[in-house]
Design a protein around this motif. Structure first.
Motif, PDB file in Angstrom:
ATOM      1  N   GLU A   7       0.839  -1.193   0.000  1.00 23.16           N
ATOM      2  CA  GLU A   7       0.000   0.000   0.000  1.00 23.16           C
ATOM      3  C   GLU A   7       0.873   1.242   0.000  1.00 23.16           C
ATOM      4  OE1 GLU A   7      -2.781  -0.073   3.233  1.00 23.16           O
ATOM      5  OE2 GLU A   7      -4.030  -1.571   2.246  1.00 23.16           O
TER       6      GLU A   7
ATOM      7  N   GLU B 146     -10.706   2.461  -8.755  1.00 22.63           N
ATOM      8  CA  GLU B 146     -10.696   1.220  -7.983  1.00 22.63           C
ATOM      9  C   GLU B 146      -9.288   0.663  -7.820  1.00 22.63           C
ATOM     10  OE1 GLU B 146     -12.614   1.855 -10.636  1.00 22.63           O
ATOM     11  OE2 GLU B 146     -14.692   1.365 -10.188  1.00 22.63           O
TER      12      GLU B 146
ATOM     13  N   TYR C  69      -7.542  -6.475 -14.070  1.00 22.37           N
ATOM     14  CA  TYR C  69      -8.764  -6.361 -13.275  1.00 22.37           C
ATOM     15  C   TYR C  69      -9.858  -5.734 -14.131  1.00 22.37           C
ATOM     16  CZ  TYR C  69      -5.458  -7.038  -9.492  1.00 22.37           C
ATOM     17  OH  TYR C  69      -4.466  -7.544  -8.691  1.00 22.37           O
TER      18      TYR C  69
ATOM     19  N   LYS D 131      -7.219  -0.001  -4.341  1.00 29.08           N
ATOM     20  CA  LYS D 131      -6.577  -1.293  -4.067  1.00 29.08           C
ATOM     21  C   LYS D 131      -5.181  -1.116  -3.471  1.00 29.08           C
ATOM     22  CE  LYS D 131      -4.981  -5.425  -6.613  1.00 29.08           C
ATOM     23  NZ  LYS D 131      -4.436  -5.969  -5.437  1.00 29.08           N
TER      24      LYS D 131
END
Length: 175
Positions: free
Chosen positions: A47, A164, A158, A168
């Motif tokens: 992240e 989005e 994806y 993620k």
């Protein structure tokens, strides 16, 4: 020059500290589909440490100067990575591409990666051409492993877009 298949990994030479990753795609359609190339500087949890670790068209330079996105052509973007400027708490840099709603990488065609040294010498290349219904695609990952930097050609897709994908990776996206 090495050819890396999808999922292939190679150690980057220790003496090379600056890398240029050119991301290219076929120019299809009239008008051509806009492909957004982005990069995420991530920690050990995969992240971003802060939203500023998300490099994209509105923020093309990471605060540390470690990653810079160069736009300007309709069929390619360049991501420059300066390994000496990557903060110690960043474990990897993920390069991705996304498409606007209604478009898929199956229709765009294969995405080509060309990795060059800071001096412009071609080092490796990869073609990611197995996408079908994906709207976003993880292209490559440059990451630390055992005190060295490695490069992986990813090719994971994806069926969602840029917002989005950013979420993620831990980016806070405004509605």
């Amino acid at each position: 020059m090495e050819v890396l298949p999808r999922g292939g990994v190679v150690d980057l030479p220790v003496e090379e500290r600056t890398w240029s990753v050119t991301v290219g795609w076929p120019r299809l359609g009239n008008p051509a589909v806009d492909v957004d190339v982005v990069a995420f500087l991530t920690d050990g949890n995969d992240e971003v440490r802060a939203d500023s670790d998300f490099v994209f068209y509105n923020a093309p330079l990471a605060p540390s100067g470690a990653v810079e996105l160069t736009l300007g052509r309709t069929d390619e973007s360049v991501v420059e990575v300066r390994l000496d400027q990557v903060p110690m708490d960043v474990d990897s840099i993920t390069i991705a591409a996304t498409l606007p709603p209604g478009h898929t990488f199956g229709l765009v065609g294969g995405v080509h990666l060309m990795v060059r040294t800071g001096a412009g010498v071609p080092h490796l290349r990869s073609v990611l051409d197995s996408a079908t219904t994906e709207q976003s695609l993880l292209l490559a990952r440059i990451y630390r492993r055992g005190g060295r930097w490695r490069f992986r050609a990813v090719g994971q897709g994806y069926e969602f877009g840029l917002a989005e994908l950013a979420v993620k990776f831990g980016v806070e996206v405004d509605d």
